[in-house]
Scaffold this active site. Structure first.
Site, PDB file in Angstrom:
ATOM      1  CG  ASP A 170     -14.508 -17.684 -12.208  1.00  0.00           C
ATOM      2  OD1 ASP A 170     -15.829 -17.529 -12.654  1.00  0.00           O
ATOM      3  OD2 ASP A 170     -14.855 -17.818 -11.652  1.00  0.00           O
ATOM      4  CG  ASP A 192     -10.187 -11.977  -5.883  1.00  0.00           C
ATOM      5  OD1 ASP A 192     -10.693 -11.389  -6.115  1.00  0.00           O
ATOM      6  OD2 ASP A 192      -9.976 -12.434  -4.837  1.00  0.00           O
ATOM      7  CG  ASN A 209     -20.834 -12.406 -15.639  1.00  0.00           C
ATOM      8  OD1 ASN A 209     -22.809 -11.936 -15.302  1.00  0.00           O
ATOM      9  ND2 ASN A 209     -20.240 -13.470 -14.623  1.00  0.00           N
ATOM     10  CE1 TYR A 221     -26.361  -8.572  -6.435  1.00  0.00           C
ATOM     11  CE2 TYR A 221     -28.523  -8.285  -6.284  1.00  0.00           C
ATOM     12  CZ  TYR A 221     -27.137  -8.738  -7.542  1.00  0.00           C
ATOM     13  OH  TYR A 221     -27.528  -9.578  -8.893  1.00  0.00           O
ATOM     14  CE  LYS A 231     -24.857  -6.789  -9.685  1.00  0.00           C
ATOM     15  NZ  LYS A 231     -23.899  -7.333 -10.322  1.00  0.00           N
ATOM     16  CB  ALA A 285     -31.257 -15.359 -13.806  1.00  0.00           C
ATOM     17  CB  THR A 336     -27.538 -18.336 -11.386  1.00  0.00           C
ATOM     18  OG1 THR A 336     -28.715 -17.330 -10.680  1.00  0.00           O
ATOM     19  CG2 THR A 336     -28.658 -16.806 -13.147  1.00  0.00           C
TER      20      THR A 336
END
Length: 250
Positions: free
Chosen positions: A38, A53, A80, A145, A149, A178, A180
């Site tokens: 991360d 990264d 992810n 986006y 995806k 979601a 999040t």
């Protein structure tokens, strides 16, 4: 119950928050040793957390070597990490298109190719890529986006075909909207966050946002030995958004 993850090592990218953090917790609960990549791993509850990264190939390779040296190999990779983008096709310039695609799509290839030597050596090799409902449903103001995806879904199938006979299973999950931190930030920027949240909830047939824990459960199934004959699929965790068309409530 003896877990199918005991003795296995997993790497989760973007594991510091949201879906990634839920996946880390789920895999560790079932006995896996879990490493995290991360950009800001501070406070991550994992067996190893590295500041990596995924747009930096040198950093990815160095991080992967560190994981393999610490745990003696790698069995499970959860791709992810990703970034969001808003607007129609005119809302983002070429540089932003390149940045988002580099992280969301090329990042998966970058991390996975670095992991391949270790996955080849595993008897339980599995890769799970995190896609989105945006890959299959046309959502407003999500052009870039959605494109990224959609590429994740195509890439996942191609990867599955390339590596199935080498014993590496590759699947994807496609979450609905979601609950999040990223969605929370979008809601906080809305003119009326309560109305906007209600709209997001109502567009999913089961009437609420998907939880990160529900997505983590799907990832854990696909990643684990219990799914040993499952490869090349996309598992939707979206409350029926992709497939159901319900009559309007009167």
């Amino acid at each position: 119950m003896v877990s199918g993850f005991v003795g296995l090592t997993a790497l989760v990218t973007g594991g510091a928050s949201g879906i990634g953090a839920a996946v880390v917790a789920r895999l560790r609960e079932e006995g896996a040793r879990v490493a995290v990549f991360d950009i800001n791993p501070e406070g991550v509850r994992a067996d190893l957390a590295l500041a990596v990264d995924i747009s930096d190939d040198d950093a990815v390779r160095a991080g992967m070597l560190r994981v393999a040296e610490m745990f003696g190999g790698l069995d499970i990779l959860v791709n992810n990490a990703g970034v969001g983008a808003r607007g129609d096709i005119s809302a983002n310039d070429d540089a932003e298109w390149a940045r988002v695609l580099d992280i969301n799509v090329v990042g998966i290839a970058r991390v996975t190719r670095s992991a391949l030597p270790y996955l080849h050596a595993s008897h339980f090799a599995s890769v799970v890529n995190v896609a989105s409902i945006a890959a299959t449903a046309g959502l407003p103001q999500r052009a870039l986006y959605s494109a990224s995806k959609g590429a994740v879904l195509g890439l996942s199938r191609a990867m599955a075909a390339d590596y199935v006979r080498l014993g590496i299973r590759i699947n994807a999950v496609a979450p609905g909207t979601a609950d999040t931190p990223w969605v929370g930030r979008l809601l906080s920027e809305a003119d009326d966050p309560i109305v906007e949240r209600s709209a997001l909830e109502s567009r999913q047939p089961h009437g609420r946002l998907v939880t990160a824990e529900e997505i983590a459960d799907a990832v854990a199934y696909l990643a684990g030995p219990r799914a040993s004959s499952t490869t090349g699929i996309t598992l939707a965790v979206d409350g029926g958004m992709a497939e159901l068309r319900l009559a309007a409530v009167q």
